[in-house]
Each structure stands twice: as C-alpha cells, then as structure tokens.
Write a protein that holds these residues in place. Structure first.
Motif, short mmCIF file in Angstrom:
data_model
loop_
_atom_site.label_atom_id
_atom_site.label_comp_id
_atom_site.label_asym_id
_atom_site.label_seq_id
_atom_site.Cartn_x
_atom_site.Cartn_y
_atom_site.Cartn_z
N ALA A 269 5.53 0.07 -52.67
CA ALA A 269 6.39 0.30 -51.50
C ALA A 269 7.62 -0.59 -51.55
CB ALA A 269 5.59 0.04 -50.22
N ARG A 270 7.46 -1.83 -51.99
CA ARG A 270 8.61 -2.74 -52.10
C ARG A 270 9.58 -2.24 -53.17
NH1 ARG A 270 4.28 -6.78 -52.13
NH2 ARG A 270 4.09 -7.69 -50.05
N ARG A 273 11.43 0.61 -51.70
CA ARG A 273 11.99 0.25 -50.39
C ARG A 273 11.59 1.25 -49.30
NH1 ARG A 273 17.93 -1.94 -49.96
NH2 ARG A 273 18.42 0.25 -50.22
N SER A 275 8.41 1.77 -46.21
CA SER A 275 7.36 1.04 -45.51
C SER A 275 6.00 1.50 -46.00
CB SER A 275 7.48 1.26 -44.00
OG SER A 275 7.16 2.60 -43.67
N ALA A 285 -0.02 -0.73 -39.44
CA ALA A 285 0.81 0.18 -38.67
C ALA A 285 0.32 0.26 -37.23
CB ALA A 285 0.79 1.57 -39.29
N ASN A 289 5.44 -0.60 -34.03
CA ASN A 289 6.32 -0.81 -35.19
C ASN A 289 6.61 0.46 -35.96
OD1 ASN A 289 4.08 -0.24 -36.80
ND2 ASN A 289 3.61 -2.39 -37.20
N GLN A 293 10.04 1.06 -38.12
CA GLN A 293 9.95 1.31 -39.56
C GLN A 293 10.69 2.59 -39.94
OE1 GLN A 293 5.83 1.23 -40.73
NE2 GLN A 293 5.60 -0.95 -40.33
N ASP A 296 14.31 1.70 -40.02
CA ASP A 296 14.59 0.93 -41.22
C ASP A 296 14.67 1.83 -42.44
OD1 ASP A 296 14.65 -1.38 -39.75
OD2 ASP A 296 12.62 -2.02 -40.29
N PHE A 297 13.82 2.84 -42.49
CA PHE A 297 13.84 3.77 -43.62
C PHE A 297 15.18 4.49 -43.69
CE2 PHE A 297 13.21 8.21 -45.00
CZ PHE A 297 12.87 7.98 -46.33
#
Length: 399
Positions: A269-270, A273, A275, A285, A289, A293, A296-297
């Motif tokens: 996932a990192r 990029r 979540s 999850a 949040n 998330q 952020d995506f």
C-alpha cells in the motif's frame, strides 16, 4: 561459565515455529528463492498488488474527461474534438476510451518505461489511439537531457505521435516494491502449501527398529495415501510395529503469520500510495477515518496521475495553436459525491448563500435546468420572489 571436563555441557535447543517462518526457512521449504526475484505477471497475481493497480487505473478512467477552451476570464467546454472523441468514445476499433486510459495508468504503474500509445494522425488530426505490445514500441532516453527517442517496429517515430505516461522515477512502483511483493508472494505460496496439506506440516515417524530404504519408502507412501491432502484431514492415524508420530510445531493460529502477511500488505500500500483500507485490509479502518482516507486518495494518489494524463493528452492530441487556449481536464466532482442527505444539505447552503444558482447545481447531477433557476436568490427569504433586491430581502429579515 566453565563446565568441568568430565561433564558434558548442556545442549540448548531453540524451539522454532512454522507459524512465523524466517526468510531462510521460506527458502528451505521452496517458498521463496534466494534472489527474491519476481516477474510482473507473478507480481500481479498477488491480490494486494492487483487491487492497488486496479483501484488507481480504474478510478482515473471512470472520471469524466472534458476539453476546456479559455474565453476571456472563463472556460467553456468544447463539445466536439477528434482527440476528445477518441478518449471518451472508441480509441480504436477494438478498444474503448475507458480501456485505453485504464491501460495507460496500469502500464505506468507496472512498467519502468511507462505506458506508450501510438497516435495515428491524418493531416495533423488524431484518428486512432493504439497501445502496442512492449516489443513493438520502444523508447531510449538521452543520457544528458533525458529526451526520449521512440521506435516503432524498429523504425524511428516522432514524439508527436507517441503518448507516454510514466511515474516520477526511472522505475515504476511495482519494480521499486519488488522485494516486498516477492515476500508477499512467497508467504502466499507457503500458506497455500501448508493448508493444501490438510493444515498438517511435515512431522516425524519414529520406529524402534531399522526399516531400511525400502521400508521407509513404503511407510511414507502409505502414510500420504491414507492421511495426506485436504480430503483426508482429520482422520485418525493408525501406526504399527511400535511406530510413533511426532508433529512439528505449528503456531500460525497465534496470529504471528497473519501479522506478517498483513505487514506485507501495508508495504505494498505504501509503494502504490493507497490506504490499506482500499486494499481491503480493514484492521484500522473506522467510519471516522474512511472519508479522510478517500480524500487523501484523491488528493495525493489520483490527482498526480490525472495531471500526468492531462499533460500527455495536451502534448499529443492538441496542435501548437490549440494548446494556447485549450486543455484536457478530468472532472473530479464525482469523487466528492457524498450521500444524498449530505449533498442536499450542501446544495441548500450553496443556494441560500447565493454562491451557486439552482440550475448550476442541477447541472452537476446531470439534470435539466428549469425556468427561473438561474437567479442567485435566497428562497428561504421570499419563495414567491426569488429575484428580490438586497433592500427588500433585508426588510423581510427585519420583519
């Protein structure tokens, strides 16, 4: 501590667990090679990797694409343009615009050279977009400037006919995370081997006497035929000739092995990029949040790829004259769609504050305008007269 010479030193036996195997143990059981090498096809067979590639590429291809033209200080949508028609309709006779954009992003995520698309032009006008096989279209970069030089079927090709989509580094996200993906694949193979054997790891059969080579082969063949595999899991073992069975330690149920596999999902996932929740790793999850998330995506993952796509479209599908006041743009409004109640509340607030007219908001959802809907008025003050001036509205509030 020094032990007397006439007494042997105690032997310390370290207990090992198959529930949390080391890299050496994975290699010993054939689950992972010493080089941790993994090809693209095998890497995409890892569920977390394929999920990350799909969610980014399909999300980009699902957005509405528009061609904007600057007129004064405002921008207007261009309804008909050959490049726009290819990207929103049929890119070629066998590929839709959705599939083309999806494959461009997926190629950039999984290929070091990026995704390459040939643009067939007639009199400078794009007529067809084709993503050829990797060996057909190739690219070499200048050692000093990084300028790409393209070849198609071995012949030089102009950069005006090649659309290229790639990431910020010389290697794609899949290649940069190859070790993490190889480990995840090895653990998947290890788990499959473990459970396909009836959740029973290899053990030892002890006999008091000597069996000989033929006796060992006969006993193992009989044991596997009677108790090996998922169909025979749970059967009662019957031993003879004083033999006893000792099973090796298995502690995968204590969560260590699952935790190790979860960590590899986080690493993947990192690398892409996204979540962990978008890869369906829902350990952390929550309802609170999940929305952040998603934002952020859009902001940190999807938007940069959309900018790369827009730049590629502008460079190849627009002429030099058109690029002065034309640009391709993805519509991100769909990514901000909330539930019906939240949208209704937001729309009401925007209308009453006279930021948007009702018809403008109706256009967001694809509804036709209605008469009188272009007025910037507050319906909560005077429903009968949406066009009241400020003075009459202030009087109504005072009353």
């Amino acid at each position: 501590m020094v032990w007397p010479f006439n007494k042997p030193a105690p032997i310390i036996v370290e207990q090992k667990s198959l529930g949390d195997p080391t890299a050496e143990e994975l290699m010993l059981f054939g689950a992972i090679s010493s080089t941790t090498s993994i090809g693209n096809a095998e890497a995409l067979s890892v569920p977390a990797v394929s999920a990350a590639v799909r969610i980014i590429s399909e999300a980009a291809a699902s957005l509405d694409l528009k061609l904007k033209r600057k007129v004064g200080d405002a921008e207007q949508d261009v309804a008909d343009h050959p490049g726009l028609n290819l990207l929103t309709g049929q890119a070629n006779g066998w590929t839709s615009g959705f599939e083309l954009i999806r494959d461009l992003v997926a190629g950039a995520l999984t290929k070091d050279s990026g995704a390459l698309c040939w643009v067939t032009k007639v009199n400078g006008e794009p007529r067809e977009l084709i993503i050829y096989r990797d060996s057909i279209v190739t690219v070499d970069e200048d050692d000093k400037t990084g300028e790409p030089k393209y070849r198609i079927a071995g012949q030089f090709a102009s950069s005006k006919n090649i659309m290229r989509v790639r990431g910020p580094f010389t290697k794609c996200p899949l290649s940069m995370a190859r070790s993490a993906i190889a480990t995840a694949s090895a653990m998947e193979s290890y788990a499959n081997s473990l459970w396909s054997n009836g959740a029973r790891p290899g053990g030892t059969i002890k006999v008091p006497g000597k069996l000989g080579a033929d006796g060992v082969k006969t006993m193992l063949a009989g044991w596997k035929a009677a108790f090996g595999g998922k169909a025979n899991a749970g059967k009662t073992a019957v031993l003879y000739e004083g033999a006893s069975y000792e099973q090796m330690s298995l502690t995968s149920v204590d969560g260590q092995f699952n935790e190790s596999r979860t960590f590899q999902i986080l690493e993947i996932a990192r690398a892409f990029r996204v979540s962990p929740a978008m890869l369906y790793e829902l350990t952390r999850a929550t309802w609170n949040n999940a929305e952040s998330q998603s934002k952020d995506f859009v902001t940190y993952t999807l938007s940069p790829w959309l900018k790369v796509l827009e730049g590629a479209f502008n460079r190849v599908l627009l002429t030099d004259e058109e690029r002065v006041d034309h640009r391709f743009a993805f519509d991100l409004d769909d990514t901000s769609q909330a539930d019906l109640v939240s949208r209704a509340t937001a729309y009401s607030s925007l209308i009453t504050s006279r930021v948007y007219s009702p018809n403008e908001l109706r256009a967001w959802d694809g509804y036709a305008p209605y008469e009188g809907g272009n007025e910037y008025a507050n319906p909560a003050i005077d429903v009968a007269r949406p066009g009241n001036d400020n003075q009459s509205q202030e009087a109504a509030v005072a009353a």
